[in-house]
Design a protein around this motif. Structure first.
Motif, PDB file in Angstrom:
ATOM      1  N   GLY A 153       0.849  -1.201   0.000  1.00  0.00           N
ATOM      2  CA  GLY A 153       0.000   0.000   0.000  1.00  0.00           C
ATOM      3  C   GLY A 153       0.872   1.234   0.000  1.00  0.00           C
ATOM      4  O   GLY A 153       1.944   1.257  -0.613  1.00  0.00           O
ATOM      5  N   LYS A 154       0.429   2.258   0.736  1.00  0.00           N
ATOM      6  CA  LYS A 154       1.158   3.533   0.712  1.00  0.00           C
ATOM      7  C   LYS A 154       2.549   3.361   1.323  1.00  0.00           C
ATOM      8  O   LYS A 154       3.551   3.699   0.703  1.00  0.00           O
ATOM      9  N   VAL A 155       2.588   2.843   2.558  1.00  0.00           N
ATOM     10  CA  VAL A 155       3.888   2.716   3.225  1.00  0.00           C
ATOM     11  C   VAL A 155       4.732   1.651   2.528  1.00  0.00           C
ATOM     12  O   VAL A 155       5.911   1.879   2.223  1.00  0.00           O
ATOM     13  N   GLY A 156       4.123   0.501   2.252  1.00  0.00           N
ATOM     14  CA  GLY A 156       4.852  -0.594   1.609  1.00  0.00           C
ATOM     15  C   GLY A 156       5.512  -0.147   0.316  1.00  0.00           C
ATOM     16  O   GLY A 156       6.672  -0.486   0.035  1.00  0.00           O
ATOM     17  N   HIS A 203       4.040  -9.380  -1.394  1.00  0.00           N
ATOM     18  CA  HIS A 203       2.760 -10.083  -1.395  1.00  0.00           C
ATOM     19  C   HIS A 203       1.693  -9.105  -0.937  1.00  0.00           C
ATOM     20  O   HIS A 203       1.807  -8.495   0.137  1.00  0.00           O
ATOM     21  N   ASP A 204       0.670  -8.928  -1.760  1.00  0.00           N
ATOM     22  CA  ASP A 204      -0.484  -8.098  -1.411  1.00  0.00           C
ATOM     23  C   ASP A 204      -1.627  -8.564  -2.299  1.00  0.00           C
ATOM     24  O   ASP A 204      -1.625  -8.329  -3.509  1.00  0.00           O
ATOM     25  N   PRO A 205      -2.618  -9.246  -1.705  1.00  0.00           N
ATOM     26  CA  PRO A 205      -3.688  -9.806  -2.536  1.00  0.00           C
ATOM     27  C   PRO A 205      -4.500  -8.752  -3.269  1.00  0.00           C
ATOM     28  O   PRO A 205      -5.232  -9.059  -4.216  1.00  0.00           O
ATOM     29  N   HIS A 232       3.669  -4.455   6.189  1.00  0.00           N
ATOM     30  CA  HIS A 232       2.974  -3.191   5.917  1.00  0.00           C
ATOM     31  C   HIS A 232       1.503  -3.392   5.612  1.00  0.00           C
ATOM     32  O   HIS A 232       0.902  -2.654   4.841  1.00  0.00           O
ATOM     33  N   MET A 233       0.915  -4.415   6.222  1.00  0.00           N
ATOM     34  CA  MET A 233      -0.511  -4.634   6.011  1.00  0.00           C
ATOM     35  C   MET A 233      -1.286  -4.126   7.222  1.00  0.00           C
ATOM     36  O   MET A 233      -0.714  -3.958   8.303  1.00  0.00           O
ATOM     37  N   PRO A 234      -2.572  -3.872   7.057  1.00  0.00           N
ATOM     38  CA  PRO A 234      -3.350  -3.425   8.224  1.00  0.00           C
ATOM     39  C   PRO A 234      -3.654  -4.608   9.144  1.00  0.00           C
ATOM     40  O   PRO A 234      -3.567  -5.764   8.708  1.00  0.00           O
ATOM     41  N   ASN A 281       8.798  -4.826  11.555  1.00  0.00           N
ATOM     42  CA  ASN A 281       7.362  -4.555  11.654  1.00  0.00           C
ATOM     43  C   ASN A 281       7.120  -3.120  12.092  1.00  0.00           C
ATOM     44  O   ASN A 281       7.344  -2.740  13.232  1.00  0.00           O
ATOM     45  N   VAL A 282       6.649  -2.294  11.119  1.00  0.00           N
ATOM     46  CA  VAL A 282       6.176  -0.946  11.477  1.00  0.00           C
ATOM     47  C   VAL A 282       4.681  -0.846  11.186  1.00  0.00           C
ATOM     48  O   VAL A 282       4.146   0.246  11.072  1.00  0.00           O
ATOM     49  N   ALA A 283       4.022  -1.999  11.061  1.00  0.00           N
ATOM     50  CA  ALA A 283       2.578  -1.969  10.757  1.00  0.00           C
ATOM     51  C   ALA A 283       1.777  -2.029  12.044  1.00  0.00           C
ATOM     52  O   ALA A 283       1.488  -0.993  12.656  1.00  0.00           O
ATOM     53  N   LEU A 334      11.202  -4.067  15.670  1.00  0.00           N
ATOM     54  CA  LEU A 334       9.766  -3.860  15.884  1.00  0.00           C
ATOM     55  C   LEU A 334       9.461  -2.464  16.400  1.00  0.00           C
ATOM     56  O   LEU A 334      10.057  -2.017  17.378  1.00  0.00           O
ATOM     57  N   ASP A 335       8.500  -1.827  15.733  1.00  0.00           N
ATOM     58  CA  ASP A 335       8.043  -0.512  16.196  1.00  0.00           C
ATOM     59  C   ASP A 335       6.694  -0.625  16.892  1.00  0.00           C
ATOM     60  O   ASP A 335       6.252   0.305  17.559  1.00  0.00           O
ATOM     61  N   VAL A 336       6.037  -1.756  16.689  1.00  0.00           N
ATOM     62  CA  VAL A 336       4.647  -1.902  17.153  1.00  0.00           C
ATOM     63  C   VAL A 336       4.491  -3.242  17.869  1.00  0.00           C
ATOM     64  O   VAL A 336       5.189  -4.211  17.567  1.00  0.00           O
ATOM     65  N   LEU A 392       7.106   4.656  16.853  1.00  0.00           N
ATOM     66  CA  LEU A 392       7.597   5.973  16.423  1.00  0.00           C
ATOM     67  C   LEU A 392       7.429   6.221  14.930  1.00  0.00           C
ATOM     68  O   LEU A 392       7.852   7.261  14.430  1.00  0.00           O
ATOM     69  N   GLY A 393       6.829   5.243  14.227  1.00  0.00           N
ATOM     70  CA  GLY A 393       6.777   5.334  12.767  1.00  0.00           C
ATOM     71  C   GLY A 393       6.281   6.664  12.244  1.00  0.00           C
ATOM     72  O   GLY A 393       6.832   7.207  11.271  1.00  0.00           O
ATOM     73  N   ALA A 394       5.253   7.207  12.866  1.00  0.00           N
ATOM     74  CA  ALA A 394       4.655   8.448  12.352  1.00  0.00           C
ATOM     75  C   ALA A 394       5.234   9.673  13.018  1.00  0.00           C
ATOM     76  O   ALA A 394       4.831  10.795  12.723  1.00  0.00           O
ATOM     77  N   SER A 395       6.168   9.439  13.936  1.00  0.00           N
ATOM     78  CA  SER A 395       6.597  10.549  14.775  1.00  0.00           C
ATOM     79  C   SER A 395       7.792  11.297  14.206  1.00  0.00           C
ATOM     80  O   SER A 395       8.922  11.179  14.701  1.00  0.00           O
TER      81      SER A 395
HETATM   82  N1  LIG Z   1       4.298   2.452  12.929  1.00  0.00           N
HETATM   83  C1  LIG Z   1       3.634   3.531  12.598  1.00  0.00           C
HETATM   84  O1  LIG Z   1       3.696   4.551  13.250  1.00  0.00           O
HETATM   85  C2  LIG Z   1       2.774   3.488  11.385  1.00  0.00           C
HETATM   86  C3  LIG Z   1       2.619   4.628  10.587  1.00  0.00           C
HETATM   87  C4  LIG Z   1       1.808   4.573   9.461  1.00  0.00           C
HETATM   88  C5  LIG Z   1       1.149   3.395   9.165  1.00  0.00           C
HETATM   89  N2  LIG Z   1       1.286   2.332   9.991  1.00  0.00           N
HETATM   90  C6  LIG Z   1       0.624   1.079   9.707  1.00  0.00           C
HETATM   91  O2  LIG Z   1       1.153   0.562   8.509  1.00  0.00           O
HETATM   92  C7  LIG Z   1       0.189  -0.225   7.830  1.00  0.00           C
HETATM   93  C8  LIG Z   1       0.115   0.203   6.377  1.00  0.00           C
HETATM   94  O3  LIG Z   1      -0.298   1.543   6.279  1.00  0.00           O
HETATM   95  P1  LIG Z   1      -0.595   2.153   4.833  1.00  0.00           P
HETATM   96  O4  LIG Z   1      -0.837   3.590   5.019  1.00  0.00           O
HETATM   97  O5  LIG Z   1       0.423   1.714   3.879  1.00  0.00           O
HETATM   98  O6  LIG Z   1      -1.969   1.441   4.507  1.00  0.00           O
HETATM   99  P2  LIG Z   1      -2.527   1.081   3.072  1.00  0.00           P
HETATM  100  O7  LIG Z   1      -3.962   0.809   3.265  1.00  0.00           O
HETATM  101  O8  LIG Z   1      -2.133   2.111   2.086  1.00  0.00           O
HETATM  102  O9  LIG Z   1      -1.784  -0.277   2.696  1.00  0.00           O
HETATM  103  C9  LIG Z   1      -2.083  -1.505   3.267  1.00  0.00           C
HETATM  104  C10 LIG Z   1      -1.876  -2.552   2.206  1.00  0.00           C
HETATM  105  O10 LIG Z   1      -1.992  -3.828   2.808  1.00  0.00           O
HETATM  106  C11 LIG Z   1      -2.617  -4.674   1.862  1.00  0.00           C
HETATM  107  N3  LIG Z   1      -3.143  -5.850   2.512  1.00  0.00           N
HETATM  108  C12 LIG Z   1      -4.368  -6.026   3.093  1.00  0.00           C
HETATM  109  N4  LIG Z   1      -4.477  -7.283   3.546  1.00  0.00           N
HETATM  110  C13 LIG Z   1      -3.316  -7.907   3.252  1.00  0.00           C
HETATM  111  C14 LIG Z   1      -2.821  -9.223   3.461  1.00  0.00           C
HETATM  112  N5  LIG Z   1      -3.561 -10.137   4.074  1.00  0.00           N
HETATM  113  N6  LIG Z   1      -1.591  -9.504   3.027  1.00  0.00           N
HETATM  114  C15 LIG Z   1      -0.830  -8.595   2.407  1.00  0.00           C
HETATM  115  N7  LIG Z   1      -1.243  -7.330   2.164  1.00  0.00           N
HETATM  116  C16 LIG Z   1      -2.466  -6.993   2.594  1.00  0.00           C
HETATM  117  C17 LIG Z   1      -3.654  -3.792   1.234  1.00  0.00           C
HETATM  118  O11 LIG Z   1      -4.068  -4.308  -0.016  1.00  0.00           O
HETATM  119  C18 LIG Z   1      -2.906  -2.489   1.086  1.00  0.00           C
HETATM  120  O12 LIG Z   1      -2.287  -2.395  -0.170  1.00  0.00           O
HETATM  121  C19 LIG Z   1      -1.090  -0.028   8.618  1.00  0.00           C
HETATM  122  O13 LIG Z   1      -1.227  -1.099   9.526  1.00  0.00           O
HETATM  123  C20 LIG Z   1      -0.845   1.226   9.396  1.00  0.00           C
HETATM  124  O14 LIG Z   1      -1.622   1.290  10.550  1.00  0.00           O
HETATM  125  C21 LIG Z   1       2.088   2.353  11.079  1.00  0.00           C
END
Ligand SMILES: NC(=O)c1ccc[n+]([C@@H]2O[C@H](COP(=O)([O-])OP(=O)(O)OC[C@H]3O[C@@H](n4cnc5c(N)ncnc54)[C@H](O)[C@@H]3O)[C@@H](O)[C@H]2O)c1
Ligand SMILES: O=C(O)[C@H](O)COP(=O)(O)O
Length: 647
Positions: free
Chosen positions: A238-241, A258-260, A290-292, A317-319, A343-345, A369-372
Motif C-alpha cells: 500500500g502507501k507505506v509498503g 505479497h499483497d492480494p 505493511h498490512m493493516p 514490523n512498522v505496521a 519492531l516498532d509496534v 515511532l513510525g509516524a513521529s
Molecule cells: N508504525 C507507525 O507509526 C505506522 C505509521 C503509518 C502506518 N502504519 C501502519 O502501517 C500499515 C500500512 O499503512 P498504509 O498507510 O500503507 O496502509 P494502506 O492501506 O495504504 O496499505 C495496506 C496494504 O496492505 C494490503 N493488505 C491487506 N491485507 C493484506 C494481506 N492479508 N496480506 C498482504 N497485504 C495486505 C492492502 O491491499 C494495502 O495495499 C497499517 O497497519 C498502518 O496502521 C504504522
C-alpha cells in the motif's frame, strides 16, 4: 428532531403514526445529525473545497445541531491557541493525544477545544457526552462503551493517522458516528522508519550503542549483514509498503511483495514482483510488514508460517503488533529461524517491561515511532519534497483537523472510513435528486395509516444511464431517512442509514428501469412503493394495492408527479394538502378561498383527473394550516378525502 409530522384529517387519518414492523429499540437515542438538511434547515448540500492537492471523494456527513449545552471550558495546553467562548452552537472537540500545533489552531478556530492527553478509558467515557468530536492517535481505545457513553452527542471521531484498529467501527456505525482518518500524511515517515529499522538491525546499531555505553568495545560481536543483493519481501504494497519498496531498491535490494489487493501496474511501476504469501516468506532474506491489522491478518505470522521461512530471515514490523504471534516470534528467534527482528509496534502497547520479545538480544525496538517526525505531524517545508510528494505536503494534524472540522460543518469528507464515499462529481450531479429522495420518503410514510407495519419499500429509478453509471447509495439512504425519521427517534445519516433500516426490519429494494431520456439527466424519476400497508389517503394506492408515489426533478426542484394512479405536478416545497373530490367546476376556488381567508399562501397547485369523474388536487402551502382550517376544507361538499402532509 421533529416528532411525527402527520396531521391528516381524513376519516382514517387521526389514528396513530405508522410504525415500523418488529422494531427493536434503536441502539441508542437521538443523534443530532442529519447528513443533509433539505427543507426547513437552510444548510443544504456543501462540497468541501479542501485546499490541498489530494484527489477527492466525498461523503455527505452531518450538519451540526449541537446538544443542549456545551458549556465546557476551553482547556488548551497551548497558550497560543485562539480561545473561543463557549456557546450553545459551538461544538466541543476533545483531543485525547498529542496533536501538532497547526492542527490545534484549526480546531481551536472552529470549536471549543479541549486537549486532555492522559485520560483513562473511564475518564474518557465520563467526558465524552459533552463532546461533538474526538481526535485520537493509536493510543486511545475508542470502544463501544465510549460511543454508548456519548449519549448521541459524538458526531465524528478523527483518527490522526492511518490505522483505525483502535476504533470500534461497527459501534461507530451503529451510533451514526462518522470516523475519519488521516491516511497520507505519515506515509513517508513510516516508510523512513521501516528503512531505519532495516539498516539499524542489519548492522546491530542499537545493540552496539548499548554495549559501548556500557563500557565495552565489541567489534567482533557486532558484525552485520549487507543489504545489497538481498531479497526483501514487502508484505502489503500500500502507501507505506510502496515507499519502503522504492527506498529498498535504492539500497540495491531485490524487492518482492505479497499483497492480494495491490494492482499489478503499481507493482510494475515500482519494479516489484508480486508473489504469493508462501513465495514471499519462503524466499526472502528480509520481510517487512505493511498490512493493516484485520481479522484476516491477525497473527498471520505464527509458528506455522515462521516454519515456512528461510532460516536466518530478518523481520521488520512498522505496521501493527497484532499481525505477529509474539510468543511464536520468540520461539522462532530462539530456534534461529528468525535471526533478528526490528519492531516498532506491539500487540499490547506499551509492552510489559519483562516482555521476552522486547528483551531478546536479537530484537531492536522503538516505541511506535513510525509516524513521529516533525514533518509528518506538521508540514513538510522543503519545496523539493513538496514537489516530489505532492500528496504529503500536509501533516497529520492539519489533515485530521480539516477532516473533522469539515465533517462538523456538514461538508463532505474525503477520508471517511465507515461510510460509502461518493465522488464529488457524482455528488454534485445527484444533489437535487438527493433532496427529492428524502421528500418522497417523508411523503410516502405520512400516507401510511397508523398501526400499519412498514416492512418493505421498493424504490424504482427510471434512468437512461447504464446501471454502472448511476450510484444510488445516497438516494437510498435519503429515502430511508425520509421514511424512518418522521416515525422514530432515530436520526439517520449516510453512516447509519442501512444499519438502522435493517435494525428496524425495513427492507428497501431497488430497481432500475431503462428509459429513453437524455443520459445527461441521471435520474428521470424516482418511485417509492410501500406494500402491505393501509393508507390514510386511499387515492395514493395504486392498482396493485401499494402506496405509490413518483417524483421528478424539474428545473432543479423536486416535484411530486404521480400519486397512486393520479398524475399530478406539485413542487415539493413547504407543506402539501392532497384532496380527492368529485371533478366539477368551482372546487379549486372553494378550497383556495378557505386558505386565502386564513392567510395561508398557496405556492403550487395541480389537479389530476381520472375517467371516473374524480380529481386529485395537490396544493403546496407555505405555512402549516390550523386544524380548524383543515376541518373547514374537509367539510366542503364533494371533497371525498384529504390529507395534510409536512415535507
Ligand atoms: N508504525 C507507525 O507509526 C505506522 C505509521 C503509518 C502506518 N502504519 C501502519 O502501517 C500499515 C500500512 O499503512 P498504509 O498507510 O500503507 O496502509 P494502506 O492501506 O495504504 O496499505 C495496506 C496494504 O496492505 C494490503 N493488505 C491487506 N491485507 C493484506 C494481506 N492479508 N496480506 C498482504 N497485504 C495486505 C492492502 O491491499 C494495502 O495495499 C497499517 O497497519 C498502518 O496502521 C504504522
Ligand atoms: O497508523 C498510524 O497512522 C500509525 O501507527 C501512527 O500512529 P500514531 O498516530 O499513534 O503515531
Amino acid at each position: 428532531m421533529a416528532s411525527s409530522s402527520i396531521k391528516a384529517i381524513s376519516s382514517s387519518a387521526l389514528t396513530a403514526s405508522p410504525k415500523l414492523s418488529q422494531v427493536p429499540p434503536p441502539p441508542s437515542k437521538p443523534y443530532l445529525l442529519s447528513f443533509l438538511h433539505t427543507t426547513s434547515n437552510p444548510i443544504s448540500l456543501k462540497l468541501s473545497h479542501s485546499h490541498n492537492l489530494r484527489s477527492h471523494s466525498f461523503l455527505i456527513t452531518n450538519v451540526i445541531k449541537t446538544a443542549e449545552s456545551s458549556s465546557d471550558t476551553y482547556v488548551s495546553k497551548s497558550s497560543q491557541l485562539p480561545k473561543q467562548p463557549s456557546s450553545d452552537s459551538t461544538p466541543t472537540i476533545l483531543v485525547s493525544e498529542k496533536l501538532g500545533e497547526a492542527g490545534l489552531h484549526v480546531l481551536g478556530g472552529f470549536g471549543n477545544l479541549e486537549c486532555a492527553y492522559d485520560l483513562s478509558h473511564e475518564e474518557l467515557c465520563a467526558k465524552i457526552s459533552t463532546c461533538d468530536a474526538l481526535i485520537v492517535r493509536s493510543g486511545t481505545k475508542v470502544t463501544r462503551q465510549v460511543f454508548e457513553a456519548a449519549k448521541g452527542r459524538l458526531k465524528v471521531v478523527g483518527r490522526a493517522g492511518v490505522g483505525i484498529d483502535n476504533v470500534d467501527l461497527q459501534a461507530a456505525t451503529e451510533y451514526g458516528c462518522l470516523v475519519v482518518n488521516a491516511p497520507t500524511a505519515n506515509t513517508v515517515a513510516a516508510a523512513e522508519h521501516g528503512i531505519a529499522l532495516l539498516t539499524a538491525m542489519s548492522r546491530n546499531v542499537a545493540q552496539a550503542d548499548a554495549s559501548i555505553k556500557a563500557g565495552k568495545w565489541q567489534r567482533n560481536k557486532y558484525i552485520g549483514v549487507s543489504l545489497v543483493g538481498k531479497t526483501l519481501a514487502v508484505m502489503g504494497l500500500g502507501k507505506v509498503g510502496s515507499e519502503v519498496a522504492r527506498r529498498a531498491k535504492g539500497l540495491g535490494m531485490h524487492v518482492i511483495s505479497h499483497d492480494p489487493y495491490a494492482p499489478a501496474d503499481r507493482a510494475r511501476a515500482i519494479g516489484v514482483d508480486l508473489v504469493s504469501f508462501e513465495q514471499a516468506i519462503g524466499t526472502a532474506d528480509f520481510i517487512s510488514l505493511h498490512m493493516p491489522l484485520t481479522p484476516t491478518t491477525s497473527k498471520v505470522f505464527n509458528d506455522k508460517t515462521f516454519a515456512m521461512m528461510k532460516k536466518g530471515v530478518r523481520i521488520i514490523n512498522v505496521a501493527r503488533g497484532g499481525v505477529i504471534d509474539e510468543d511464536a516470534l520468540v520461539r522462532a528467534l530462539d530456534s534461529g529461524i528468525v535471526a533478528q527482528a526490528a519492531l516498532d509496534v506491539f500487540e499490547e502497547e506499551p509492552p510489559s517491561k519483562d516482555s521476552k520479545l522486547v528483551q531478546h538480544e536479537n530484537v531492536t525496538v522503538t516505541p511506535h515511532l513510525g509516524a513521529s517526525t516533525k514533518e509528518a505531524q506538521a508540514r513538510l517545508i522543503s519545496p523539493t519534497l513538496i514537489k516530489t510528494f505532492e500528496r504529503y505536503i500536509e501533516g497529520v494534524a492539519i489533515e485530521i483537523a480539516e477532516a473533522v472540522v469539515g465533517a462538523l460543518k456538514g461538508e463532505l469528507s474525503a477520508t471517511a472510513v465507515n461510510a460509502p464515499m461518493v465522488s464529488s462529481e457524482v455528488l454534485a450531479e445527484l444533489s437535487p435528486y438527493v433532496v427529492l429522495a428524502e421528500k418522497l420518503g417523508k411523503l410516502a410514510v405520512q400516507l401510511v395509516a397508523g398501526g400499519s407495519g412498514i416492512k418493505s419499500v421498493r424504490v424504482v429509478y427510471k434512468s437512461a444511464r447504464h446501471p454502472d453509471d448511476l450510484d444510488t447509495r445516497l438516494l437510498r439512504a435519503m429515502i430511508t431517512k425520509g421514511i424512518i425519521e418522521p416515525i422514530s427517534a432515530s436520526f439517520i445519516n449516510l453512516v447509519n442509514a442501512d444499519f438502522i433500516a435493517k435494525d428496524k426490519g425495513l427492507r428497501i429494494s431497488e430497481e432500475r428501469v431503462a428509459v429513453d431520456t437524455s443520459p445527461e439527466c441521471p435520474v428521470a424519476s424516482i418511485q417509492v412503493h410501500i406494500s402491505n400497508v393501509e393508507s390514510k389517503f386511499a387515492s395514493c394506492v395504486s392498482e396493485n394495492g401499494n402506496i405509490s408515489i413518483e417524483g421528478k426533478v424539474k428545473y432543479g426542484k423536486p416535484h411530486l408527479t404521480l400519486l397512486g394512479s393520479f398524475g399530478v405536478d406539485v413542487s415539493l416545497e413547504g407543506n402539501l394538502i392532497l384532496c380527492r373530490q368529485v371533478d366539477h367546476p368551482g372546487m379549486i376556488g372553494k378550497v383556495g378561498n378557505i386558505l386565502g381567508t386564513e392567510n395561508v399562501n398557496v405556492n403550487f397547485m395541480s389537479v389530476g383527473r381520472t375517467v371516473q369523474k374524480k380529481a386529485i388536487m395537490a396544493i403546496g402551502v407555505d405555512e402549516e394550516p390550523k386544524e380548524e382550517l383543515l376541518n373547514k376544507i374537509g367539510k366542503v361538499p364533494d371533497i371525498e378525502e384529504f390529507v395534510f402532509l409536512k415535507l
